[in-house]
Motif scaffolding. Structure first.
Motif, PDB file in Angstrom:
ATOM      1  N   GLN A   1      31.046  48.480  31.895  1.00 14.78           N
ATOM      2  CA  GLN A   1      31.364  47.120  32.332  1.00 14.78           C
ATOM      3  C   GLN A   1      31.653  47.184  33.809  1.00 14.78           C
ATOM      4  O   GLN A   1      32.215  48.152  34.298  1.00 14.78           O
ATOM      5  CB  GLN A   1      32.579  46.579  31.586  1.00 14.78           C
TER       6      GLN A   1
ATOM      7  N   ASN B   1      32.930  44.107  35.997  1.00 22.13           N
ATOM      8  CA  ASN B   1      33.217  42.693  36.214  1.00 22.13           C
ATOM      9  C   ASN B   1      33.781  42.447  37.605  1.00 22.13           C
ATOM     10  O   ASN B   1      34.660  43.174  38.069  1.00 22.13           O
ATOM     11  CB  ASN B   1      34.217  42.185  35.172  1.00 22.13           C
TER      12      ASN B   1
ATOM     13  N   SER C   1      32.683  42.458  28.421  1.00 18.53           N
ATOM     14  CA  SER C   1      31.353  42.782  28.927  1.00 18.53           C
ATOM     15  C   SER C   1      30.331  41.702  28.609  1.00 18.53           C
ATOM     16  O   SER C   1      29.185  41.770  29.049  1.00 18.53           O
ATOM     17  CB  SER C   1      30.872  44.121  28.344  1.00 18.53           C
TER      18      SER C   1
END
Length: 744
Positions: free
Chosen positions: A457, A459, A732
């Protein structure tokens, strides 16, 4: 420098006359080369012969593990291509004799502690233990340049290291001559000098403070150049990757703050952002002028550009107990960098199944009853940061959204994004974070980047863009009064696991509240609230709708984004052309080309120089096979934005289609000048060289592309990791809901 008395008083050779301050002069530095086998720090201001002798002596026992460049696997080098004596990196204390305020600020900065602070030390020592000291050249190009260039980073080195305490010192930054755009020390270090005469003569050894004050122009030639004020200079280190030499795998991009700035609205080099902003650079944001109470000779009107570089590192001033630096960093983080807006509620009545959108909540008439199922939509906007939020290494610090629902008595009913009693963050918090995965599929939570194989992930919120967090809960039965909704964006450096690992004990480090919003929602009727014309800090409703639309667009909710952009355009006539282009972009993503074409045609007709609309219209032309019209549009965009890499890529593609390989090469070469690691440019150069029969060039580009491109096999490793960690997998997904359970 200020107009001060730059002469020493008669009969006093140890002090400099400065109004309000007497400064001790710097010690003279010996000009002698140590014998082999003793201190190999070397001489300050060594002659060419001395420098050559020093380099030869270091080379005798130096491990050239990564090839002929002694500074690999960093991207740094020197003007001579070889070592620089450690003593030439003049101690920052010497600079502090005259630059009193700058030195005091630098000492507390992340730069001044880049090598010695315990968080970095723990990590780099792990690398040294697990791989070897020669691998730390990758890190030290940006954390301790003097150690790298002095040749200290090899087994059984005899180089003494008095420079370690300085980290990124004054002389290190101010001796850099050029940059490559590659990051991880993507710069060329010149031999340090305190004076450079008009004829190019470089002086260092034996130069006194008074000589500098007597010849300020020569000192400025040595210390200053336009490069130091350009974002590319900072990008030489504030851009990072893990190379194959470090991980025995392949190139992995870590972060690219400089490139993010170049593509943001603040650079004025791209037409694509959703907002138009005044130009900003790294310096204008992180080096604002502040008072100089210590009478720094560089101060003008009692102030100088800050050398604190206040940004996001709250850990260093906390560890060293520097309240002034911590206050500067905290205020910087709190200074309207982000926006958070409790914008919309989706209500599903207890007795029904039809969902109602209430937006904006404070501008709407609506009713809430016990048992209603509510989804609160919170918009988080990267308002005033010229790069992503959070920037850089998102794996070992935390940025997250805290959301609380409480009653009139202050009792907490629902919450998400909180710090647990053990100091760890709620696993299901809406966060902006990177999860690193090792080759065995386990979580790399201690920043051992040399062991990373994939990012499960990653972000972030890019500059000028928005994200949305959704929180779902049930209104308690038989309620009374009101529900108080609170949303805050919070930042902590570091994660608790990394903090404990680095310090060897559990310590609570600061958490900064970067943005906050509240809304009181009554049980029963909620009347619409009119905007307060006297509130100059309030975000106008058109911008709130636009931010909402951006968040929906980035979460691939294109039909909803179209509705939001439509509302934004209706509420603000000035922004309407931008809102129309936003709508067209969403239609393009939905492959609704006729609708998009109609919108863009009207915008371009109204303003033929609207570069943003011209680019999107070119996308439509390409889909319809109207390549000449598309090329004309792209060329118009490039007249206004010659460094827009997206337009350069598109022009290169159009040139390829019509077999104009010279034109295509020119486009991709321009991209390479902006970012030498642009994977798309290398791929296209490989294809073009093949077409031109330039086999060797094509092979070179193919090799680079193979290293830069994502490893498709790593995706399964990331998926396996996320399946084992549902608390991470939710974050995710572009569009997800935090389903809240009632607090005890």
């Amino acid at each position: 420098m200020n107009d001060i008395d730059r002469k020493r008083p008669a009969g006093n050779s140890s002090r400099i006359a400065v109004p309000g301050l007497m400064l001790l002069s710097g010690l003279l530095i010996a000009h002698a080369l140590a014998a082999p086998g003793t201190d190999l720090s070397g001489p300050t201001g060594a002659t060419t012969t001395d420098a050559s002798s020093y380099a030869q002596e270091i080379s005798r026992t130096y491990d050239f593990k990564f090839g002929t460049n002694p500074f690999s696997p960093s991207n740094a080098t020197t003007t001579t291509g070889t070592f620089i004596s450690g003593e030439m990196f003049v101690s920052a204390k010497r600079c502090g004799n005259c630059h009193t305020d700058a030195h005091a600020q630098w000492r507390q900065s992340a730069h001044g502690n880049a090598f010695r602070e315990p968080f970095y030390q723990k990590n780099v020592k792990d690398l040294q233990t697990q791989k070897g000291i020669e691998f730390t050249r990758h890190c030290e190009s940006c954390h301790n340049p003097a150690a790298l260039f002095a040749g200290a980073l090899t087994r059984n080195s005899h180089v003494k290291r008095p420079f370690d305490d300085d980290g990124v010192s004054c002389i290190a930054c101010h001796s850099i001559q050029s940059v490559s755009g590659r990051g991880i020390g993507g710069y060329v270090m010149g031999e340090p000098a305190l004076l450079i005469k008009a004829d190019g003569t470089r002086l260092l050894a034996g130069v006194t403070d008074q000589q500098i004050l007597d010849d300020v122009p020569s000192h400025r030639r040595a210390m200053m150049r336009p490069l130091l004020k350009q974002p590319e200079f900072c990008g030489a280190c504030h851009k990072s990757q893990v190379p194959r030499e470090l991980n025995d795998y392949k190139f992995l991009r870590a972060f690219m703050v400089a490139d993010e700035l170049q593509q943001s609205s603040f650079s004025k080099e791209s037409p694509h952002p959703f907002y138009v902003r005044d130009k900003e650079t790294c310096n204008s944001c992180h080096m604002k002028r502040e008072p100089a109470p210590l009478f720094d000779v560089s101060a003008k009107n009692g102030a100088l550009v800050s050398h604190r570089w206040a940004a996001s590192n709250t850990a260093i001033p906390t560890y060293y107990k520097w309240p002034q630096q911590l206050d500067a960093v905290t205020k910087f983080l709190e200074d309207d960098k982000l926006g958070v807006d409790i914008f919309a509620i989706r209500r599903r009545p207890a007795a029904g199944s039809r969902e109602e959108l209430i937006a904006p909540v404070n501008r709407s008439d609506f009713k809430i009853s016990g048992g209603d199922r509510l989804t609160v939509e919170v918009v988080i906007t990267n308002k005033n940061i010229g790069h992503s939020f959070p920037p850089e290494l998102r794996d070992f610090y935390e940025a997250f959204v805290e959301f609380i629902v409480s009653d009139d008595a202050g009792k907490m009913l629902y919450r998400s994004g909180f710090i647990k009693p053990d100091g760890y963050l709620d696993e299901f918090a809406h966060n902006y974070k990177t999860y690193l995965v090792k080759s065995d599929g386990t979580y790399n939570d201690k920043h051992h980047i040399w062991r990373t194989r994939v990012f499960a992930q990653n972000n972030q919120i890019n500059s000028g863009r928005s994200d949305m967090a959704r929180y779902q809960f049930t209104v308690p039965p038989n309620p009374a009064g009101a529900l108080h909704l609170t949303a805050r964006v919070r930042y902590r450096r570091f994660t608790r696991v990394f903090n404990d690992y680095a310090l060897g004990k559990s310590v609570d480090y600061p958490i900064v509240n970067m943005a906050a919003a509240e809304y009181v929602m009554r049980i029963g009727d909620n009347p619409a609230l009119a905007p307060n014309p006297n509130d100059k800090t309030a975000v106008p409703d058109w911008r709130r709708w636009n931010n909402y639309g951006i968040a929906l667009f980035d979460q691939r909710q294109y039909p909803l984004a179209i509705d939001a952009f439509t509302r934004a355009g209706e509420l603000d006539e000035k922004y309407r052309p931008m809102a129309l282009v936003n709508r067209a972009m969403a239609h393009i993503e939905l492959e609704q080309y006729d609708e998009a074409a109609s919108i863009l045609e009207a915008v371009v007709k109204s303003n033929p120089t609207n570069a943003r609309a011209l680019f999107q219209q070119a996308r439509i032309f390409i889909k319809r096979g109207q390549l000449e019209q598309a090329e004309n549009n792209i060329k118009q965009v490039l007249v206004a934005y010659p460094r827009d890499r997206i337009s350069l890529q598109q022009l290169g593609e159009l040139c390829k289609i019509k077999r104009d390989y010279t034109g295509a090469l020119e486009s991709y070469d321009k991209i390479m000048q902006i970012d030498p690691e642009d994977v798309g440019a290398h791929y296209n150069l490989m294809l073009i060289y093949r077409k031109l029969g330039r086999t060797d060039d094509a092979k070179r580009e193919a090799k680079i592309f193979a290293d830069l491109k994502d490893d498709p096999g790593a995706l399964s490793l990331a998926n396996q990791f996320l399946r084992k960690h549902p608390e991470m997998s939710n974050e995710s997904v572009y569009w997800h809901i935090h389903d809240l359970a009632r607090t005890p």
